[in-house]
Design a protein around this motif. Structure first.
Motif, PDB file in Angstrom:
ATOM      1  N   VAL A  82       0.859  -1.191   0.000  1.00 21.73           N
ATOM      2  CA  VAL A  82       0.000   0.000   0.000  1.00 21.73           C
ATOM      3  C   VAL A  82       0.888   1.231   0.000  1.00 21.73           C
ATOM      4  O   VAL A  82       1.756   1.378   0.869  1.00 21.73           O
ATOM      5  CB  VAL A  82      -0.929   0.031   1.224  1.00 21.73           C
ATOM      6  N   ARG A  83       0.686   2.113  -0.977  1.00 25.55           N
ATOM      7  CA  ARG A  83       1.382   3.402  -0.993  1.00 25.55           C
ATOM      8  C   ARG A  83       0.417   4.493  -0.557  1.00 25.55           C
ATOM      9  O   ARG A  83      -0.711   4.575  -1.051  1.00 25.55           O
ATOM     10  CB  ARG A  83       1.906   3.741  -2.384  1.00 25.55           C
ATOM     11  N   LEU A  84       0.852   5.323   0.392  1.00 23.39           N
ATOM     12  CA  LEU A  84       0.074   6.476   0.843  1.00 23.39           C
ATOM     13  C   LEU A  84       0.817   7.739   0.437  1.00 23.39           C
ATOM     14  O   LEU A  84       1.945   7.988   0.892  1.00 23.39           O
ATOM     15  CB  LEU A  84      -0.119   6.436   2.355  1.00 23.39           C
ATOM     16  N   ALA A  85       0.201   8.514  -0.434  1.00 24.11           N
ATOM     17  CA  ALA A  85       0.822   9.746  -0.926  1.00 24.11           C
ATOM     18  C   ALA A  85       0.675  10.864   0.098  1.00 24.11           C
ATOM     19  O   ALA A  85      -0.152  10.798   1.013  1.00 24.11           O
ATOM     20  CB  ALA A  85       0.183  10.146  -2.251  1.00 24.11           C
ATOM     21  N   SER A  86       1.457  11.909  -0.071  1.00 23.07           N
ATOM     22  CA  SER A  86       1.380  13.082   0.799  1.00 23.07           C
ATOM     23  C   SER A  86       0.070  13.828   0.557  1.00 23.07           C
ATOM     24  O   SER A  86      -0.196  14.293  -0.552  1.00 23.07           O
ATOM     25  CB  SER A  86       2.563  14.016   0.551  1.00 23.07           C
ATOM     26  N   THR A  87      -0.719  13.957   1.611  1.00 21.51           N
ATOM     27  CA  THR A  87      -1.970  14.700   1.511  1.00 21.51           C
ATOM     28  C   THR A  87      -1.722  16.165   1.185  1.00 21.51           C
ATOM     29  O   THR A  87      -2.413  16.762   0.342  1.00 21.51           O
ATOM     30  CB  THR A  87      -2.752  14.594   2.835  1.00 21.51           C
ATOM     31  N   VAL A  88      -0.746  16.755   1.855  1.00 17.45           N
ATOM     32  CA  VAL A  88      -0.472  18.180   1.662  1.00 17.45           C
ATOM     33  C   VAL A  88      -0.016  18.449   0.235  1.00 17.45           C
ATOM     34  O   VAL A  88      -0.455  19.425  -0.406  1.00 17.45           O
ATOM     35  CB  VAL A  88       0.564  18.670   2.685  1.00 17.45           C
ATOM     36  N   ASN A  89       0.850  17.598  -0.297  1.00 14.70           N
ATOM     37  CA  ASN A  89       1.299  17.793  -1.677  1.00 14.70           C
ATOM     38  C   ASN A  89       0.149  17.643  -2.657  1.00 14.70           C
ATOM     39  O   ASN A  89       0.029  18.426  -3.622  1.00 14.70           O
ATOM     40  CB  ASN A  89       2.404  16.794  -2.022  1.00 14.70           C
ATOM     41  N   ALA A  90      -0.690  16.656  -2.434  1.00 13.38           N
ATOM     42  CA  ALA A  90      -1.821  16.447  -3.342  1.00 13.38           C
ATOM     43  C   ALA A  90      -2.773  17.630  -3.306  1.00 13.38           C
ATOM     44  O   ALA A  90      -3.342  18.025  -4.331  1.00 13.38           O
ATOM     45  CB  ALA A  90      -2.554  15.161  -2.972  1.00 13.38           C
ATOM     46  N   ALA A  91      -2.937  18.240  -2.125  1.00 13.41           N
ATOM     47  CA  ALA A  91      -3.853  19.366  -1.982  1.00 13.41           C
ATOM     48  C   ALA A  91      -3.378  20.594  -2.742  1.00 13.41           C
ATOM     49  O   ALA A  91      -4.176  21.475  -3.073  1.00 13.41           O
ATOM     50  CB  ALA A  91      -4.044  19.699  -0.511  1.00 13.41           C
ATOM     51  N   ARG A  92      -2.072  20.667  -3.031  1.00 12.94           N
ATOM     52  CA  ARG A  92      -1.544  21.828  -3.774  1.00 12.94           C
ATOM     53  C   ARG A  92      -2.194  21.953  -5.153  1.00 12.94           C
ATOM     54  O   ARG A  92      -2.311  23.049  -5.693  1.00 12.94           O
ATOM     55  CB  ARG A  92      -0.040  21.696  -3.968  1.00 12.94           C
ATOM     56  N   ALA A  93      -2.594  20.832  -5.715  1.00 15.68           N
ATOM     57  CA  ALA A  93      -3.133  20.848  -7.078  1.00 15.68           C
ATOM     58  C   ALA A  93      -4.557  21.365  -7.138  1.00 15.68           C
ATOM     59  O   ALA A  93      -5.061  21.653  -8.228  1.00 15.68           O
ATOM     60  CB  ALA A  93      -3.060  19.443  -7.678  1.00 15.68           C
ATOM     61  N   TYR A  94      -5.220  21.474  -5.972  1.00 13.61           N
ATOM     62  CA  TYR A  94      -6.609  21.908  -5.965  1.00 13.61           C
ATOM     63  C   TYR A  94      -6.681  23.418  -5.823  1.00 13.61           C
ATOM     64  O   TYR A  94      -6.083  24.004  -4.912  1.00 13.61           O
ATOM     65  CB  TYR A  94      -7.376  21.241  -4.818  1.00 13.61           C
ATOM     66  N   GLU A  95      -7.429  24.066  -6.680  1.00  8.72           N
ATOM     67  CA  GLU A  95      -7.611  25.516  -6.616  1.00  8.72           C
ATOM     68  C   GLU A  95      -9.027  25.810  -6.137  1.00  8.72           C
ATOM     69  O   GLU A  95      -9.987  25.643  -6.879  1.00  8.72           O
ATOM     70  CB  GLU A  95      -7.381  26.150  -7.986  1.00  8.72           C
ATOM     71  N   PRO A  96      -9.169  26.286  -4.883  1.00  9.20           N
ATOM     72  CA  PRO A  96     -10.515  26.528  -4.350  1.00  9.20           C
ATOM     73  C   PRO A  96     -11.232  27.650  -5.098  1.00  9.20           C
ATOM     74  O   PRO A  96     -10.615  28.608  -5.573  1.00  9.20           O
ATOM     75  CB  PRO A  96     -10.262  26.928  -2.897  1.00  9.20           C
ATOM     76  N   ASP A  97     -12.553  27.519  -5.170  1.00 10.69           N
ATOM     77  CA  ASP A  97     -13.368  28.608  -5.698  1.00 10.69           C
ATOM     78  C   ASP A  97     -13.529  29.686  -4.634  1.00 10.69           C
ATOM     79  O   ASP A  97     -13.385  29.416  -3.434  1.00 10.69           O
ATOM     80  CB  ASP A  97     -14.745  28.077  -6.118  1.00 10.69           C
ATOM     81  N   PRO A  98     -13.842  30.914  -5.042  1.00 19.23           N
ATOM     82  CA  PRO A  98     -13.964  32.009  -4.062  1.00 19.23           C
ATOM     83  C   PRO A  98     -15.034  31.792  -2.995  1.00 19.23           C
ATOM     84  O   PRO A  98     -14.967  32.400  -1.930  1.00 19.23           O
ATOM     85  CB  PRO A  98     -14.305  33.221  -4.937  1.00 19.23           C
ATOM     86  N   CYS A  99     -16.009  30.934  -3.266  1.00 23.06           N
ATOM     87  CA  CYS A  99     -17.045  30.683  -2.260  1.00 23.06           C
ATOM     88  C   CYS A  99     -16.555  29.762  -1.153  1.00 23.06           C
ATOM     89  O   CYS A  99     -17.218  29.610  -0.121  1.00 23.06           O
ATOM     90  CB  CYS A  99     -18.288  30.081  -2.906  1.00 23.06           C
ATOM     91  N   GLU A 100     -15.393  29.129  -1.319  1.00 27.44           N
ATOM     92  CA  GLU A 100     -14.893  28.164  -0.352  1.00 27.44           C
ATOM     93  C   GLU A 100     -14.020  28.831   0.691  1.00 27.44           C
ATOM     94  O   GLU A 100     -13.487  29.921   0.480  1.00 27.44           O
ATOM     95  CB  GLU A 100     -14.094  27.064  -1.074  1.00 27.44           C
ATOM     96  N   GLY A 101     -13.883  28.185   1.817  1.00 25.99           N
ATOM     97  CA  GLY A 101     -13.034  28.729   2.869  1.00 25.99           C
ATOM     98  C   GLY A 101     -12.919  27.776   4.035  1.00 25.99           C
ATOM     99  O   GLY A 101     -13.797  26.944   4.269  1.00 25.99           O
ATOM    100  N   HIS A 102     -11.802  27.890   4.775  1.00 25.10           N
ATOM    101  CA  HIS A 102     -11.577  27.024   5.933  1.00 25.10           C
ATOM    102  C   HIS A 102     -10.870  27.822   7.010  1.00 25.10           C
ATOM    103  O   HIS A 102     -10.500  28.987   6.807  1.00 25.10           O
ATOM    104  CB  HIS A 102     -10.760  25.787   5.539  1.00 25.10           C
ATOM    105  N   LEU A 103     -10.673  27.190   8.164  1.00 26.53           N
ATOM    106  CA  LEU A 103      -9.920  27.807   9.244  1.00 26.53           C
ATOM    107  C   LEU A 103      -8.455  27.963   8.836  1.00 26.53           C
ATOM    108  O   LEU A 103      -7.988  27.338   7.880  1.00 26.53           O
ATOM    109  CB  LEU A 103     -10.039  26.966  10.513  1.00 26.53           C
ATOM    110  N   THR A 104      -7.720  28.768   9.587  1.00 25.94           N
ATOM    111  CA  THR A 104      -6.389  29.224   9.174  1.00 25.94           C
ATOM    112  C   THR A 104      -5.460  28.104   8.762  1.00 25.94           C
ATOM    113  O   THR A 104      -4.761  28.201   7.742  1.00 25.94           O
ATOM    114  CB  THR A 104      -5.751  30.022  10.326  1.00 25.94           C
ATOM    115  N   THR A 105      -5.420  27.015   9.536  1.00 29.38           N
ATOM    116  CA  THR A 105      -4.440  25.955   9.272  1.00 29.38           C
ATOM    117  C   THR A 105      -5.059  24.720   8.621  1.00 29.38           C
ATOM    118  O   THR A 105      -4.458  23.642   8.658  1.00 29.38           O
ATOM    119  CB  THR A 105      -3.748  25.540  10.584  1.00 29.38           C
ATOM    120  N   ASN A 106      -6.220  24.863   8.015  1.00 32.65           N
ATOM    121  CA  ASN A 106      -6.933  23.678   7.537  1.00 32.65           C
ATOM    122  C   ASN A 106      -7.256  23.684   6.048  1.00 32.65           C
ATOM    123  O   ASN A 106      -8.012  22.843   5.572  1.00 32.65           O
ATOM    124  CB  ASN A 106      -8.243  23.513   8.324  1.00 32.65           C
ATOM    125  N   TRP A 107      -6.692  24.610   5.297  1.00 35.69           N
ATOM    126  CA  TRP A 107      -7.044  24.712   3.890  1.00 35.69           C
ATOM    127  C   TRP A 107      -6.683  23.465   3.096  1.00 35.69           C
ATOM    128  O   TRP A 107      -7.323  23.150   2.086  1.00 35.69           O
ATOM    129  CB  TRP A 107      -6.392  25.954   3.273  1.00 35.69           C
TER     130      TRP A 107
END
Length: 771
Positions: A139-164
């Motif tokens: 089983v390979r588990l990729a880096s969650t943080v690295n994978a999240a870099r590829a996602y570009e949130p829409d302006p309607c989205e938002g999260h707490l300071t350290t949770n994007w």
């Protein structure tokens, strides 16, 4: 179906993602990366601690050392001996919890991928399996943080300071850092792994529900589905037998297709009741799938026969409104608490379930709110709640954010919700599905209409309506209905509310004048015991708290040096000062003063609810126990050290409790609250803690599920006094107290009073408080 468990010893290899090109498990050994022993279920950080690579993340500021690991990839490997397969059998590899972005190989063949930590993943491996031989699993588990870099949130989205990072990736929201949990992004195979061998004919699903129930008779409904390779569908039947003590039922239902419904009459049923209102009776129900009279498969379930409804209005106000749970036609006064994750490392959740839930049970909680910032708890959690009469309010796993609204994410959430609902819907303790925690609030924080959140207005209610039609759905907690938004988001219109406010004096207007019917969250800080502090703070950081990096880390603040939650250390001191006028200048007295402040506050919050019955119908205070060692609103610290509030709450959550209301017109009311289905009566006495003078005594009598005013005591706002209360019911003695007077209260006086409070029935050691 037979099951081969693949838990236990694995190997773990890891390296910074991108530092080596490894596309297949056969390429791992040439990389020369660090490889160590691993445990499944597990989290990678815990394996590194066992190997001596990492220090204990819960000690001091060590948790910040986990940050570089967020950019690693992780490879789990093991081998196993597979059983032989008979003709028609099918092999399935089942991961109950993969955290999170996984690729799975069996014998060098890629058999599947996963991208959701919160649900189980099943892969048909019949073709890749080597029956009767040794098999290699990777089983390979990729880096969650690295994978999240590829996602570009829409302006309607938002999260707490350290949770994007966790907007679009389905992990527990708290893992990015929260005020109740450290930042532990983590990775791992965090729940069990098994190889399942399925027969060609077997029961696939049973959904039990109760359309009607009374003491005289009930109807148990069953929605079923089975699979078979039989060339024709003649001769099939389902036989149901149920046993609960001396109560039994049996019925055989002929079936003409692989799906259908059955209706089972139950005479004089033993009904399931929440704590305080009756016994949580459970039937052991066996379903046998018959083919021409022969049993070809069977399944057993624990089934509670009860009806459960949430009666609520969209808004409340002068014209009325409600938010009330009803079980078997009886309104329930809810007294309970919020459940935060059992552990910041979720592979340890299972071992903490029973001791944590035993605290809720001992406290008399009849409801637990499974908060949306965590995971969906496993069957063992709900089994305990089923058996102990504790209703469960289940949030879907969304918290304090505006999540993506694109079609791909909506579809992923639909699949997640369908699996979760189908998994948990047979538990009688499950009371309500709630769309999220405070996401309506998050839309309002951003200046948006929460009615545009398609997750909670379209996807999730549709899933619940289709898959669990006998259970209520609430869009958000708290829910801002269209009329609330239209009226400028006036919080006075909310039937259910989270009462945080300025977190000042616990009897301030924020708490006393709120008119919500149900309080889904309310809390107050309490310092852990000094003995517990010594387990997670080094000696030089024990005291003072000002400018103390380890206090800030454990308050909890996820950013080294201080981030969005560091204010919570000073908040604890401020709340002490609100009650006593000054915060002590040494650790032992600071911890004691903080625990007294918290205990009086939370006791008041519960009594405030009970005294307003049925205008107020429930309170779920925040919270029982921490998921890691920290300064918080919990009344039990991570090491199971009980704070003073534990003892106070245990008393005031008893089904029958005598309480004193707040002063009005030179008097305070004395009220007997009865949250049970039986009338209650017995002798009682109220006396002054300093003089011993009896202020009121006699016999109390209350109707079932009702409050009864016993009389009034004359008082003065200018006095500071402690009233002690004792009563008897069914041969057992109970106690409570009431603190009269406005702050500042004398800390030294309260310390003397504490001994008298501790000496009441259901007592405790006053000298051990906060030690």
């Amino acid at each position: 179906m037979t099951r081969l468990l693949l838990d236990g010893n694995w190997t773990l290899t890891h390296f910074r993602e991108g530092s080596a090109a490894v596309a297949h498990p056969d390429e791992l050994d040439r990389v020369g990366a660090e490889t160590l022993a691993a445990q499944v279920p597990g989290n990678v950080e815990l394996d590194l601690v066992r190997a001596g690579v990492l220090p204990d993340p819960f000690y001091g500021d060590n948790v910040h050392q986990l940050r570089p690991l967020e950019f690693h990839e992780w490879w789990y490997r093991r081998s196993f001996q597979a059983p032989e397969l008979a003709p028609g059998q099918r092999a399935e590899l089942v991961f109950e919890g993969l955290d999170c972005l996984a690729t799975i190989w069996l014998n060098g063949v890629e058999v599947g991928r996963a991208d959701n930590m919160l649900v189980a993943h099943r892969f048909d491996v019949t073709a890749a399996l080597k029956p009767g031989a040794e098999n290699a699993l990777a089983v390979r588990l990729a880096s969650t943080v690295n994978a999240a870099r590829a996602y570009e949130p829409d302006p309607c989205e938002g999260h707490l300071t350290t949770n994007w990072e966790l907007l679009s990736i389905r992990k527990a929201a708290h893992m990015g850092g929260w005020d109740i949990a450290p930042r532990v992004i983590s990775a791992g195979i965090w729940r069990s792994v098994a190889l399942e061998i399925h027969e060609p004919t077997e029961i696939v699903d049973l959904y039990y529900y109760t359309p009607a129930a009374s003491d005289a008779a009930a109807t148990l409904g069953v929605h079923f589905h089975f699979r078979t390779d039989a060339p024709e569908l003649d001769g099939f039947a389902l036989r149901f037998t149920g046993v609960c003590g001396e109560s039994r039922f049996s019925q055989e239902c002929p079936v003409y297709f692989v799906s259908g419904q059955c209706s089972i009459p139950v005479e004089r049923p033993k009904l399931w009741w929440p704590k305080g209102y009756g016994d949580p009776h459970l039937y052991q129900v066996t379903c046998e799938l018959l083919h021409h009279g022969q049993v070809v498969d069977q399944r057993q379930d624990q089934v509670g026969i009860r009806t459960l409804k949430l009666h609520r209005t969209e808004i409340t106000g002068q014209d009325g409104g409600e938010f009330r749970f009803e079980v078997n036609g009886t309104p329930i006064l809810v007294k309970g608490a919020n459940w935060v994750p059992a552990d910041a490392f979720h592979s340890r959740d299972a071992e903490r379930y029973e001791p944590c839930l035993a605290l809720f049970d001992d406290l008399g909680c009849n409801m637990i709110r499974s908060w949306g910032g965590g995971v969906y708890e496993d069957h063992a959690f709900f089994d305990y709640c089923d058996a102990h009469g504790m209703l469960v309010w289940q949030d879907f796993a969304f918290a304090c954010a505006r999540y993506p609204q694109n079609p791909e994410f909506l579809e992923a959430v639909r699949r997640e919700a369908e699996q979760v609902v189908r998994k948990l819907r047979n538990h009688p303790s499950l009371a309500v599905w709630c769309g999220d925690n405070e996401c309506d609030e998050a839309w309002l924080w951003g200046g948006f209409d929460p009615g545009n959140n398609r997750l909670t207005r379209e996807v999730l209610p549709q899933v619940v309506s289709r898959c669990d039609p006998w259970r209520s759905f609430l869009p958000s907690s708290p829910y801002h209905a269209p009329e609330t938004v239209r009226r400028g988001n006036d919080r006075r219109l909310l039937p259910e509310e989270h009462l945080w406010g300025p977190r000042d004096y616990f009897k301030s207007r924020c708490y006393t004048e709120n008119r919500a019917h149900f309080i889904g969250e309310i809390g107050y800080h309490g310092c852990p015991n000094v003995s517990s502090l010594r387990r997670f703070l080094d000696e030089k950081h024990l005291w003072p708290y000002q400018g103390n990096s380890q206090w800030i880390t454990h308050c909890t603040d996820s950013v080294p040096g201080g981030g969005p939650y560091q204010y919570r250390v000073q908040l604890m001191a401020d709340q002490i000062q609100e009650l006593f006028g000054v915060a002590p200048d040494n650790l032992e007295e600071f911890a004691l003063a903080s625990q007294i402040s918290q205990a009086e506050a939370k006791k008041f919050f519960v009594e405030m609810t009970r005294l307003k019955k049925w205008q107020r119908t429930g309170v779920l205070w925040w919270n029982v126990i921490d998921c890691w060692p920290q300064f918080s609103d919990a009344i039990v610290d991570y090491y199971y050290g009980k704070k003073l509030a534990y003892h106070y709450l245990r008393r005031v959550q008893a089904p029958v409790c005598l309480m004193v209301d707040e002063p009005e017109s030179w008097h305070v009311r004395v009220v007997a609250g009865n949250d049970s289905r039986q009338p209650a009566s017995g002798p009682y006495r109220i006396w002054d803690a300093d003089t011993g003078e009896t202020l009121m005594q006699g016999e109390f009598h209350t109707e079932a599920n009702a409050n009864q005013e016993l009389g009034r005591l004359r008082i003065s706002h200018g006095h500071q006094r402690l009233f002690l209360i004792q009563w008897e019911l069914a041969g057992k003695t109970y106690g409570n107290h009431y603190l009269l007077g406005k702050p500042p209260i004398s800390f030294e006086q309260y310390r003397r009073w504490l001994k008298a409070i501790a000496a009441l029935p259901e007592g405790f050691d006053a000298e051990a408080v906060a030690r």
